[in-house]
Design a protein around this motif. Sequence first.
Motif, PDB file in Angstrom:
ATOM      1  N   THR A  17       0.834  -1.205   0.000  1.00 40.07           N
ATOM      2  CA  THR A  17       0.000   0.000   0.000  1.00 40.07           C
ATOM      3  C   THR A  17       0.867   1.252   0.000  1.00 40.07           C
ATOM      4  O   THR A  17       0.587   2.209  -0.730  1.00 40.07           O
ATOM      5  CB  THR A  17      -0.954  -0.007   1.212  1.00 40.07           C
ATOM      6  N   GLU A  18       1.929   1.250   0.793  1.00 45.84           N
ATOM      7  CA  GLU A  18       2.855   2.388   0.822  1.00 45.84           C
ATOM      8  C   GLU A  18       3.517   2.586  -0.541  1.00 45.84           C
ATOM      9  O   GLU A  18       3.616   3.706  -1.038  1.00 45.84           O
ATOM     10  CB  GLU A  18       3.932   2.186   1.889  1.00 45.84           C
ATOM     11  N   ALA A  21       0.911   3.979  -2.969  1.00 45.37           N
ATOM     12  CA  ALA A  21       0.535   5.367  -2.696  1.00 45.37           C
ATOM     13  C   ALA A  21       1.671   6.345  -3.009  1.00 45.37           C
ATOM     14  O   ALA A  21       1.436   7.425  -3.554  1.00 45.37           O
ATOM     15  CB  ALA A  21       0.121   5.509  -1.230  1.00 45.37           C
ATOM     16  N   ASP A  22       2.885   5.951  -2.689  1.00 49.59           N
ATOM     17  CA  ASP A  22       4.027   6.851  -2.842  1.00 49.59           C
ATOM     18  C   ASP A  22       4.754   6.706  -4.172  1.00 49.59           C
ATOM     19  O   ASP A  22       5.591   7.537  -4.515  1.00 49.59           O
ATOM     20  CB  ASP A  22       5.033   6.624  -1.711  1.00 49.59           C
ATOM     21  N   CYS A  23       4.452   5.620  -4.902  1.00 50.35           N
ATOM     22  CA  CYS A  23       5.154   5.312  -6.160  1.00 50.35           C
ATOM     23  C   CYS A  23       6.666   5.259  -5.952  1.00 50.35           C
ATOM     24  O   CYS A  23       7.441   5.646  -6.828  1.00 50.35           O
ATOM     25  CB  CYS A  23       4.801   6.301  -7.265  1.00 50.35           C
ATOM     26  N   CYS A  24       7.060   4.818  -4.777  1.00 52.67           N
ATOM     27  CA  CYS A  24       8.480   4.645  -4.507  1.00 52.67           C
ATOM     28  C   CYS A  24       8.653   3.596  -3.423  1.00 52.67           C
ATOM     29  O   CYS A  24       7.699   3.212  -2.749  1.00 52.67           O
ATOM     30  CB  CYS A  24       9.141   5.961  -4.093  1.00 52.67           C
ATOM     31  N   GLY A  25       9.872   3.119  -3.313  1.00 51.48           N
ATOM     32  CA  GLY A  25      10.178   2.106  -2.321  1.00 51.48           C
ATOM     33  C   GLY A  25      11.669   1.899  -2.243  1.00 51.48           C
ATOM     34  O   GLY A  25      12.447   2.602  -2.898  1.00 51.48           O
ATOM     35  N   TRP A  84      -3.368  -6.686  -6.220  1.00 53.01           N
ATOM     36  CA  TRP A  84      -2.819  -7.518  -5.147  1.00 53.01           C
ATOM     37  C   TRP A  84      -3.326  -7.082  -3.785  1.00 53.01           C
ATOM     38  O   TRP A  84      -3.633  -7.922  -2.938  1.00 53.01           O
ATOM     39  CB  TRP A  84      -1.293  -7.485  -5.173  1.00 53.01           C
ATOM     40  N   ILE A  85      -3.440  -5.792  -3.579  1.00 52.11           N
ATOM     41  CA  ILE A  85      -3.956  -5.289  -2.296  1.00 52.11           C
ATOM     42  C   ILE A  85      -5.410  -5.747  -2.122  1.00 52.11           C
ATOM     43  O   ILE A  85      -5.800  -6.186  -1.037  1.00 52.11           O
ATOM     44  CB  ILE A  85      -3.818  -3.751  -2.216  1.00 52.11           C
ATOM     45  N   GLN A  86      -6.195  -5.674  -3.181  1.00 51.88           N
ATOM     46  CA  GLN A  86      -7.576  -6.167  -3.120  1.00 51.88           C
ATOM     47  C   GLN A  86      -7.602  -7.669  -2.862  1.00 51.88           C
ATOM     48  O   GLN A  86      -8.418  -8.155  -2.060  1.00 51.88           O
ATOM     49  CB  GLN A  86      -8.318  -5.852  -4.417  1.00 51.88           C
ATOM     50  N   ASP A  87      -6.709  -8.390  -3.509  1.00 58.12           N
ATOM     51  CA  ASP A  87      -6.637  -9.839  -3.292  1.00 58.12           C
ATOM     52  C   ASP A  87      -6.283 -10.166  -1.858  1.00 58.12           C
ATOM     53  O   ASP A  87      -6.876 -11.072  -1.250  1.00 58.12           O
ATOM     54  CB  ASP A  87      -5.596 -10.483  -4.233  1.00 58.12           C
ATOM     55  N   ILE A  88      -5.329  -9.437  -1.299  1.00 57.01           N
ATOM     56  CA  ILE A  88      -4.943  -9.663   0.090  1.00 57.01           C
ATOM     57  C   ILE A  88      -6.119  -9.381   1.024  1.00 57.01           C
ATOM     58  O   ILE A  88      -6.361 -10.137   1.975  1.00 57.01           O
ATOM     59  CB  ILE A  88      -3.720  -8.795   0.471  1.00 57.01           C
ATOM     60  N   ASP A  89      -6.859  -8.337   0.745  1.00 54.00           N
ATOM     61  CA  ASP A  89      -8.056  -8.039   1.555  1.00 54.00           C
ATOM     62  C   ASP A  89      -9.037  -9.197   1.521  1.00 54.00           C
ATOM     63  O   ASP A  89      -9.675  -9.500   2.522  1.00 54.00           O
ATOM     64  CB  ASP A  89      -8.750  -6.766   1.044  1.00 54.00           C
ATOM     65  N   SER A  90      -9.149  -9.847   0.375  1.00 58.55           N
ATOM     66  CA  SER A  90     -10.130 -10.919   0.243  1.00 58.55           C
ATOM     67  C   SER A  90      -9.713 -12.202   0.967  1.00 58.55           C
ATOM     68  O   SER A  90     -10.551 -12.993   1.351  1.00 58.55           O
ATOM     69  CB  SER A  90     -10.420 -11.216  -1.229  1.00 58.55           C
ATOM     70  N   PHE A  91      -8.400 -12.406   1.169  1.00 60.50           N
ATOM     71  CA  PHE A  91      -8.007 -13.634   1.853  1.00 60.50           C
ATOM     72  C   PHE A  91      -7.434 -13.416   3.249  1.00 60.50           C
ATOM     73  O   PHE A  91      -7.032 -14.355   3.911  1.00 60.50           O
ATOM     74  CB  PHE A  91      -7.048 -14.484   1.012  1.00 60.50           C
ATOM     75  N   SER A  92      -7.428 -12.179   3.705  1.00 56.09           N
ATOM     76  CA  SER A  92      -6.900 -11.946   5.054  1.00 56.09           C
ATOM     77  C   SER A  92      -8.006 -11.888   6.090  1.00 56.09           C
ATOM     78  O   SER A  92      -9.146 -11.961   5.806  1.00 56.09           O
ATOM     79  CB  SER A  92      -6.079 -10.663   5.102  1.00 56.09           C
TER      80      SER A  92
END
Length: 92
Positions: A17-18, A21-25, A84-92
Motif C-alpha cells: 500500500t505504501e 501510494a508513494d510510487c516509490c520504495g 494484489w492489495i484487493q486480493d490480500i483483503d479478500s483472503f486476510s
Amino acid sequence: MPLDYHHQVTLLKDILTEQQADCCGTVAECEQIERLIKSLMVNAQIDQNVKSVLQNIYEYSQNGKSASELNQHITSQQQNLTQWIQDIDSFS
C-alpha cells in the motif's frame, strides 16, 4: 517472537500500500516482501489461489530489487499493486 499469519499478511499489505501510494520504495522493502512471502508460502493451510497471488508479488519484488530504477518499476506496476492489495483483503 515470529509474526503469525495475520501479522505477516498485514505487514505485506502495508508495504504494498505504501509503495502504491508513494510510487516509490526501497530495496530493503523488496527484501522484506520476499521474506514475508517465503514464510507465508510454507503455510500448508494457504489456498492455491493465494499462493498464485503471492508468487506474483514475489516476482514483482525480485524484479524491483534488480531494477535500475526501482521507483519507475513501482510506478509501472500500479495496476498490479491495486489488484494484489484487493486480493490480500479478500483472503486476510
